[in-house]
Design an enzyme around this catalytic site. Structure first.
Site, PDB file in Angstrom:
ATOM      1  N   ARG A 190     -25.998  47.988  74.217  1.00 37.53           N
ATOM      2  CA  ARG A 190     -26.171  49.062  75.196  1.00 37.53           C
ATOM      3  C   ARG A 190     -24.990  50.017  75.355  1.00 37.53           C
ATOM      4  O   ARG A 190     -25.038  50.876  76.237  1.00 37.53           O
ATOM      5  CB  ARG A 190     -26.497  48.460  76.578  1.00 37.53           C
ATOM      6  CG  ARG A 190     -27.836  47.787  76.573  1.00 37.53           C
ATOM      7  CD  ARG A 190     -28.250  47.231  77.916  1.00 37.53           C
ATOM      8  NE  ARG A 190     -29.498  46.511  77.788  1.00 37.53           N
ATOM      9  CZ  ARG A 190     -29.634  45.291  77.271  1.00 37.53           C
ATOM     10  NH1 ARG A 190     -28.572  44.627  76.854  1.00 37.53           N
ATOM     11  NH2 ARG A 190     -30.815  44.726  77.148  1.00 37.53           N
ATOM     12  N   ILE A 219     -24.932  35.518  70.110  1.00 35.95           N
ATOM     13  CA  ILE A 219     -25.597  34.620  69.163  1.00 35.95           C
ATOM     14  C   ILE A 219     -24.787  34.537  67.876  1.00 35.95           C
ATOM     15  O   ILE A 219     -25.252  34.010  66.878  1.00 35.95           O
ATOM     16  CB  ILE A 219     -27.015  35.135  68.867  1.00 35.95           C
ATOM     17  CG1 ILE A 219     -26.962  36.604  68.407  1.00 35.95           C
ATOM     18  CG2 ILE A 219     -27.901  35.020  70.098  1.00 35.95           C
ATOM     19  CD1 ILE A 219     -27.829  36.884  67.258  1.00 35.95           C
ATOM     20  N   HIS A 271     -28.279  32.146  74.619  1.00 36.41           N
ATOM     21  CA  HIS A 271     -29.407  32.760  73.898  1.00 36.41           C
ATOM     22  C   HIS A 271     -29.504  32.248  72.466  1.00 36.41           C
ATOM     23  O   HIS A 271     -30.061  32.913  71.605  1.00 36.41           O
ATOM     24  CB  HIS A 271     -29.271  34.289  73.912  1.00 36.41           C
ATOM     25  CG  HIS A 271     -29.369  34.883  75.285  1.00 36.41           C
ATOM     26  ND1 HIS A 271     -28.834  36.102  75.631  1.00 36.41           N
ATOM     27  CD2 HIS A 271     -29.953  34.400  76.423  1.00 36.41           C
ATOM     28  CE1 HIS A 271     -29.080  36.355  76.913  1.00 36.41           C
ATOM     29  NE2 HIS A 271     -29.743  35.333  77.414  1.00 36.41           N
ATOM     30  N   CYS A 274     -45.951  22.333  57.959  1.00 43.43           N
ATOM     31  CA  CYS A 274     -47.201  22.655  58.677  1.00 43.43           C
ATOM     32  C   CYS A 274     -47.639  24.100  58.520  1.00 43.43           C
ATOM     33  O   CYS A 274     -48.584  24.527  59.191  1.00 43.43           O
ATOM     34  CB  CYS A 274     -47.029  22.311  60.156  1.00 43.43           C
ATOM     35  SG  CYS A 274     -45.940  23.463  61.002  1.00 43.43           S
ATOM     36  N   ASN A 277     -14.780  45.057  81.484  1.00 40.98           N
ATOM     37  CA  ASN A 277     -15.793  45.698  80.652  1.00 40.98           C
ATOM     38  C   ASN A 277     -15.416  47.162  80.437  1.00 40.98           C
ATOM     39  O   ASN A 277     -14.798  47.776  81.308  1.00 40.98           O
ATOM     40  CB  ASN A 277     -17.169  45.612  81.344  1.00 40.98           C
ATOM     41  CG  ASN A 277     -18.307  45.804  80.363  1.00 40.98           C
ATOM     42  OD1 ASN A 277     -18.416  45.062  79.389  1.00 40.98           O
ATOM     43  ND2 ASN A 277     -19.142  46.800  80.586  1.00 40.98           N
TER      44      ASN A 277
END
Ligand code: NAD
Length: 249
Positions: free
Chosen positions: A39, A107, A123, A158, A220
């Protein structure tokens, strides 16, 4: 930049006084390792890519080849990235027992790579994937190989679809999220680093700590909707704050 020596000293004091300090990190911690965030104005990934196409359950299920085209590109960036000064500083604070560990929305695995021992990946992490039907585990390389050959990577056991172990929009959160959340009742200091605090419920970490009487330091580049909740706010590039901090503590 609103950084001064008093603020740096205040953060050092808070870290030295705290008994249960945690770091809560977001994509802004890894931009200095060359991984774009989502963002940031002008450089965030969502400026050019539709998040619902490449980071949602619907995108994954209904346009799997496009989903994997994006993730294959992103994997190239994630897999070659190295930890930066902020990752290393957090790992050193944990080693000195000034920090319990890191709760991260990222991540990219860079906190573990820098030596942090206690890392809650809220996450998930890009390095592994699994079958959405039987949960068999695969490396991300195995999944990409199948995605390139077949468009839709399928499970050997599967025939279920294979998905990276990262939380997509519309998906439930991994156990690590709830384990991290339960730590917050005792948390007396939360270092909030490089996050827009726009993704929920992860951003709930901040009001949660305040409700339990803990202090919050927020660093930030841009302002966030939770600046008013924080005890110390610094709007700056992380490396410019962490460099002086790491010289003092
Ligand atoms: P975000 O993109 O919403 O916000 C990142 C924030 O970091 C922005 O407000 C930006 O101003 C700030 N920032 C960027 N570079 C900075 C720097 N050098 N110093 C200080 N601040 C800086 O990201 P988010 O809040 O983490 O939330 C969104 C989601 O993004 C998470 O769920 C996460 O999984 C995902 N994400 C992760 C990675 C990664 O693993 N590295 C990368 C992109 C997105």
């Amino acid at each position: 930049m609103d950084l001064n020596i008093e603020k740096i000293q205040h953060i050092v004091d808070l870290l030295q006084e705290a008994q249960h300090a945690w770091a809560f990190t977001g994509a802004g911690v890894s931009t200095e390792s060359g991984i774009p965030d989502f963002r940031s104005v002008s450089s965030g990934l969502w400026e050019n890519v539709d998040p619902m196409e490449v980071a949602s359950v619907e995108g994954f299920l209904y346009n799997t080849p496009r989903f994997y085209e994006f993730w294959h590109w992103r994997f190239g960036i994630l897999d070659t990235a190295e930890p930066n000064i902020t990752h290393h500083w957090l790992a050193s604070l944990e080693q000195k027992e000034l920090l319990r560990g890191v709760m991260t929305q990222n991540i990219d695995g860079l906190h573990r790579k820098s030596g942090s021992q206690t890392v809650y990946e809220l996450h998930g992490c890009y390095e592994q994937g699994s079958c959405i039907k039987c949960q068999s585990q695969y490396t991300i390389e195995q999944i990409f190989e199948r995605a390139q050959q077949e468009g839709k990577p399928r499970c050997d056991q599967c025939e279920g679809l294979l998905k990276p172990n990262v939380t997509l929009f519309g998906e439930s959160l991994p156990a690590a999220f709830y384990e991290a959340f339960s730590e917050l009742a005792q948390c007396d200091l939360l270092l909030v680093l490089g996050t827009s605090l726009e993704v929920f419920p992860a951003a709930e970490m901040v009001p949660q700590v305040k409700q339990h009487g803990g202090q919050v330091v927020l660093i930030n580049a841009e302002s966030t909707g939770m600046d008013d909740l924080a005890d110390v706010v610094v709007h700056s590039r992380l490396k410019d704050v962490v460099q002086p901090l790491s010289e003092m503590i």
